[in-house]
Design a protein around this motif. Structure first.
Motif, PDB file in Angstrom:
ATOM      1  N   LEU A  61     -25.633  18.247   5.271  1.00 39.42           N
ATOM      2  CA  LEU A  61     -24.497  19.076   5.353  1.00 39.42           C
ATOM      3  C   LEU A  61     -23.595  18.424   6.768  1.00 39.42           C
ATOM      4  N   LYS A  62     -24.418  18.226   7.778  1.00 37.23           N
ATOM      5  CA  LYS A  62     -23.758  17.544   8.835  1.00 37.23           C
ATOM      6  C   LYS A  62     -23.318  16.187   8.537  1.00 37.23           C
ATOM      7  N   GLY A  63     -24.093  15.681   7.668  1.00 36.18           N
ATOM      8  CA  GLY A  63     -23.767  14.046   7.316  1.00 36.18           C
ATOM      9  C   GLY A  63     -22.566  14.207   6.755  1.00 36.18           C
ATOM     10  N   ARG A  64     -22.284  15.004   5.674  1.00 34.25           N
ATOM     11  CA  ARG A  64     -21.193  15.249   4.920  1.00 34.25           C
ATOM     12  C   ARG A  64     -20.072  15.407   5.787  1.00 34.25           C
ATOM     13  N   ASN A  65     -20.165  16.618   6.725  1.00 28.34           N
ATOM     14  CA  ASN A  65     -19.101  16.983   7.644  1.00 28.34           C
ATOM     15  C   ASN A  65     -18.706  15.751   8.525  1.00 28.34           C
ATOM     16  N   ILE A  66     -19.615  15.018   9.146  1.00 27.89           N
ATOM     17  CA  ILE A  66     -19.652  13.816   9.835  1.00 27.89           C
ATOM     18  C   ILE A  66     -18.754  12.737   9.188  1.00 27.89           C
ATOM     19  N   ARG A  67     -19.157  12.487   7.818  1.00 28.35           N
ATOM     20  CA  ARG A  67     -18.585  11.375   7.148  1.00 28.35           C
ATOM     21  C   ARG A  67     -17.094  12.016   6.815  1.00 28.35           C
ATOM     22  N   MET A  68     -16.734  13.236   6.361  1.00 26.92           N
ATOM     23  CA  MET A  68     -15.488  13.612   6.223  1.00 26.92           C
ATOM     24  C   MET A  68     -14.612  13.555   7.675  1.00 26.92           C
ATOM     25  N   GLN A  69     -15.402  13.781   9.017  1.00 24.00           N
ATOM     26  CA  GLN A  69     -14.430  13.519  10.105  1.00 24.00           C
ATOM     27  C   GLN A  69     -14.264  12.216  10.360  1.00 24.00           C
ATOM     28  N   THR A  70     -15.250  11.283  10.115  1.00 21.39           N
ATOM     29  CA  THR A  70     -15.066   9.832  10.306  1.00 21.39           C
ATOM     30  C   THR A  70     -14.086   9.365   9.383  1.00 21.39           C
ATOM     31  N   ASP A  71     -14.063   9.748   8.025  1.00 23.58           N
ATOM     32  CA  ASP A  71     -12.862   9.348   7.087  1.00 23.58           C
ATOM     33  C   ASP A  71     -11.589   9.980   7.713  1.00 23.58           C
ATOM     34  N   SER A  72     -11.779  10.983   8.240  1.00 25.60           N
ATOM     35  CA  SER A  72     -10.178  11.569   8.696  1.00 25.60           C
ATOM     36  C   SER A  72      -9.782  10.676  10.060  1.00 25.60           C
ATOM     37  N   ILE A  73     -10.660  10.361  10.925  1.00 23.68           N
ATOM     38  CA  ILE A  73     -10.446   9.164  11.850  1.00 23.68           C
ATOM     39  C   ILE A  73     -10.082   7.982  11.474  1.00 23.68           C
ATOM     40  N   VAL A  74     -10.659   7.437  10.362  1.00 26.91           N
ATOM     41  CA  VAL A  74     -10.249   6.072   9.809  1.00 26.91           C
ATOM     42  C   VAL A  74      -9.048   6.168   9.124  1.00 26.91           C
ATOM     43  N   ALA A  75      -8.630   7.318   8.602  1.00 20.83           N
ATOM     44  CA  ALA A  75      -7.421   7.646   7.797  1.00 20.83           C
ATOM     45  C   ALA A  75      -6.500   7.712   8.962  1.00 20.83           C
ATOM     46  N   PHE A  76      -6.854   8.598   9.993  1.00 19.00           N
ATOM     47  CA  PHE A  76      -5.530   8.431  10.909  1.00 19.00           C
ATOM     48  C   PHE A  76      -5.335   7.126  11.328  1.00 19.00           C
ATOM     49  N   GLN A  77      -6.377   6.412  12.067  1.00 21.99           N
ATOM     50  CA  GLN A  77      -6.101   5.002  12.422  1.00 21.99           C
ATOM     51  C   GLN A  77      -5.334   3.934  11.431  1.00 21.99           C
ATOM     52  N   ILE A  78      -5.781   4.087  10.257  1.00 26.19           N
ATOM     53  CA  ILE A  78      -4.837   3.385   9.399  1.00 26.19           C
ATOM     54  C   ILE A  78      -3.411   3.820   8.942  1.00 26.19           C
ATOM     55  N   LYS A  79      -3.433   5.156   9.328  1.00 25.80           N
ATOM     56  CA  LYS A  79      -1.860   5.775   9.143  1.00 25.80           C
ATOM     57  C   LYS A  79      -1.227   5.393  10.165  1.00 25.80           C
ATOM     58  N   HIS A  80      -1.826   5.366  11.414  1.00 32.74           N
ATOM     59  CA  HIS A  80      -1.200   4.921  12.709  1.00 32.74           C
ATOM     60  C   HIS A  80      -0.727   3.409  12.884  1.00 32.74           C
ATOM     61  N   LYS A  81      -1.446   2.815  12.145  1.00 33.36           N
ATOM     62  CA  LYS A  81      -1.305   1.167  11.968  1.00 33.36           C
ATOM     63  C   LYS A  81      -0.139   0.899  11.216  1.00 33.36           C
ATOM     64  N   GLU A  82      -0.272   1.459  10.135  1.00 31.34           N
ATOM     65  CA  GLU A  82       0.931   1.536   9.069  1.00 31.34           C
ATOM     66  C   GLU A  82       2.431   1.849   9.658  1.00 31.34           C
ATOM     67  N   SER A  83       2.161   3.216  10.368  1.00 26.92           N
ATOM     68  CA  SER A  83       3.484   3.704  11.064  1.00 26.92           C
ATOM     69  C   SER A  83       3.917   2.859  12.084  1.00 26.92           C
ATOM     70  N   GLN A  84       2.940   2.264  12.630  1.00 28.18           N
ATOM     71  CA  GLN A  84       3.321   1.498  13.890  1.00 28.18           C
ATOM     72  C   GLN A  84       4.030   0.036  13.358  1.00 28.18           C
ATOM     73  N   ALA A  85       3.444  -0.514  12.216  1.00 31.05           N
ATOM     74  CA  ALA A  85       3.857  -1.576  11.562  1.00 31.05           C
ATOM     75  C   ALA A  85       5.181  -1.411  11.022  1.00 31.05           C
ATOM     76  N   LEU A  86       5.610  -0.073  10.566  1.00 33.74           N
ATOM     77  CA  LEU A  86       6.957   0.068  10.052  1.00 33.74           C
ATOM     78  C   LEU A  86       7.711   0.272  11.285  1.00 33.74           C
ATOM     79  N   ARG A  87       7.307   0.551  12.295  1.00 32.71           N
ATOM     80  CA  ARG A  87       8.326   0.901  13.387  1.00 32.71           C
ATOM     81  C   ARG A  87       8.539  -0.357  14.112  1.00 32.71           C
TER      82      ARG A  87
END
Length: 599
Positions: A61-87
């Motif tokens: 369960l913890k692995g799944r939660n951590i993977r979910m959190q990691t995926d959220s962080i990676v998605a956030f970083q990708i989103k930030h890079k995309e918004s930064q490129a757009l900006r």
């Protein structure tokens, strides 16, 4: 002595019983300790297995939660890079719009404006140029038909190609070379690549966006740490909650049967208990089915002998079904007696020694008593036997003293013959007693000469002829031994045969009937002397070869003797390496069977 022996026996039995009880208590204590250790390890195994199970579940369960959190962080970083490129793209477009407006203004106010590179700007703006005319101007006049000047275009010959700007790498200042529309003179125009206000705006936007990005990223990392650390606390809480659950079946709390068997065997061996055992696990209410067992249980609630039991999981107040572990030892006494082997063997050995000494003492006392009685009878008989010839000799001696008897030589010779015969008789008695004494002291030396047994028996019978005729004895001789020669002492062999015939004659109350046989048998000669006299019982036949023993004849004492004849016969035969047996029945007669080897 009997009371002392019984006291020692009782004390030994009491000591053995106390030792057995002590060993039993020690055995029970060791078994109970082993059972407690087994139960403790079962409980620990149950806790460890549940912790491991929950730990695996929580790790998943913890692995799944951590993977979910990691995926959220990676998605956030990708989103930030995309918004930064757009900006960045929007900012670049704003810069391009600004540059386009400024370029339009320059082109509206100046003639032929051209963007030059920084290197060209350095060359053209040099106050001391190497070339006298680094900038050549070509004047192109446009005139009308009447020669009137309509327009003039000044083209610098220095430039062959317009400079190209890279939008991704704009210089801080863009250099223009333009011409005044009025004078036509060239001049430099410096245009900042980005408006200062726009630059400030971009800087503020970048700072604000970066701050929001870092704040959100830290929050996501913090949530991941909380998920990671909260797992251990949740694991222990969940295990404690599950352990407190009363409804978990006993089967799920127990380890495997192989593991349980290994635990029991290991704990028993640690207590030096190496016995075959039976065990089974049942619910504590005795109503459920048996979970584990290695033996068929009897019907009913009666437990086998030497059975120990232990509650496995606490008591009924804590757990709905705590379970009972039963341990049975069919061969408990074998282990206890093995441990008591030294004690038992020493006690039994001591008792056997005491009983043997006691029995021997009683036997010696009884034997000495009987021997004393026989010796008393022997002394009485010997006194009587000696008294008769002595009295006869005394009477004959007194008669010889009579002076009137002196002329009568025939009577004197007769009295002298009586004295001689009685002396011979007295000497014979003394010799018999002395021979027995020599046999007892191993002082009698036998001669080793060839002896013809058949002839020797005939001679002894002839010498006893008068004695046998007195009782009208019927004598039957069957001397069939051939060969009949043995190596032995003729004198003692003749005495032996004489004693046997004499006893057969004396102990036959009516007309005696005596049979003497010889025959060859097993490298030797067999001599049988039989009579039809009073016979003997089995108990009497066991003692007739003892010294001084005489077969009792009730209150009658008509049979005289010392009780030494058969003892003498037995000793002589043994010294000649022979054997003697007696077969007798009461009132039916007796048969003596003698075997003498040829050598």
């Amino acid at each position: 002595m009997t009371f002392a022996l019984l006291g020692v026996f009782v004390m030994q039995m009491y000591y053995i019983r106390e030792s057995y009880n002590l060993k039993s208590q020690l055995f029970e204590q060791n078994v109970n300790q082993a059972l407690s250790s087994v139960v403790n390890k079962i409980q620990k195994t149950n806790v460890i297995s549940r912790i491991n199970k929950k730990d695996f579940e929580f790790k998943e369960l913890k692995g799944r939660n951590i993977r979910m959190q990691t995926d959220s962080i990676v998605a956030f970083q990708i989103k930030h890079k995309e918004s930064q490129a757009l900006r960045r793209l929007k900012q670049r477009q704003q810069v391009l719009d600004y540059l386009g407006i400024q370029d339009s203004l320059i082109r509206d106010n100046f003639a032929s404006p051209e963007i030059i590179s920084e290197e060209d700007f350095v060359i053209l703006s040099n106050p001391t140029p190497n070339d006298k005319n680094p900038l050549k101007l070509n004047v192109d006049d446009i005139k009308g038909p009447n020669g009137v000047l309509i327009s003039r275009r000044v083209i610098p010959s220095f430039f062959r190609k317009r400079a190209v700007l890279n939008i991704n790498r704009l210089p801080d200042t863009i250099r223009y070379l333009a011409f005044d529309r009025v004078t036509g003179l060239p001049q430099f125009i410096n245009l900042p690549s980005i408006d200062p206000e726009l630059r400030y705006k971009f800087k503020m936007e970048d700072a604000k966006i970066e701050y929001k990005y870092k704040t959100e990223l830290e929050r996501l990392y913090a949530d991941t740490a909380i998920v990671y650390n909260a797992g251990n606390v949740s694991l222990l809480q969940d295990v404690a909650k599950e352990m407190a659950n009363k409804d978990i079946p006993l089967e799920e709390r127990m380890p495997s049967q192989e593991h349980l068997d290994t635990l029991i065997k290991r704990e028993l061996l640690s207590k030096n208990i190496d016995l075959d055992y039976n065990y089974w696990v049942k619910p504590s209410n005795h109503k459920g089915k048996v979970i584990y067992q290695n033996v068929s249980l009897p019907n009913g609630d009666v437990l086998p002998k030497n059975t120990f039991q232990k509650v496995i999981f606490g008591n009924d107040l804590m757990i709905k079904d705590p379970g009972m572990l039963y341990l049975s030892f069919p061969n408990k006494n074998s282990l206890i007696f093995n441990n008591m082997f030294v004690t038992l063997s020493s006690s039994v050995g001591l008792l056997l020694v005491l009983i043997s000494i006691f029995a021997y003492t009683i036997y010696a006392i009884i034997r000495q008593k009987k021997l004393s009685e026989m010796k008393t009878d022997f002394i009485n008989n010997m006194t009587h036997e000696f008294k008769t010839p002595v009295a006869t000799i005394m009477i004959a001696s007194e008669a010889l003293k009579d002076p009137d008897l002196t002329p009568d030589k025939a009577r004197v010779n007769r009295l002298a013959g009586i004295i001689y015969d009685e002396n011979v008789r007295l000497g014979s008695h003394i010799e018999r007693v002395l021979n027995v004494a020599k046999l007892d002291n191993k002082e009698l030396k036998l001669e080793r000469n060839p002896v013809a047994v058949n002839d020797l028996i005939s001679l002894v019978v002839d010498s006893m002829n008068l004695q046998l005729q007195k009782k009208d004895t019927e004598l039957i001789l069957a001397l069939d031994a051939d060969p009949d020669v043995v190596i032995g002492d003729e004198l003692h062999l003749s005495n032996m045969i004489y004693n046997l015939i004499d006893n057969a004659n004396k102990y036959s109350p009516e007309t005696p009937k005596i049979t003497i046989k010889t025959k060859n048998q097993a490298n030797g000669i067999c001599i049988e002397v039989s009579d039809e006299g009073i016979g003997m019982t089995k108990e009497q036949t066991k003692r007739i070869f003892d010294q001084f023993y005489r077969v009792p004849t009730g209150n009658l004492h008509d049979v005289k003797g010392f009780g030494l004849g058969l003892s003498y016969v037995n000793d002589i035969i043994k010294q000649m390496n022979g054997s003697v047996k007696v077969n007798s029945e009461k009132d039916k007669g007796t048969t003596f069977v003698i075997h003498l080897p040829f050598n």
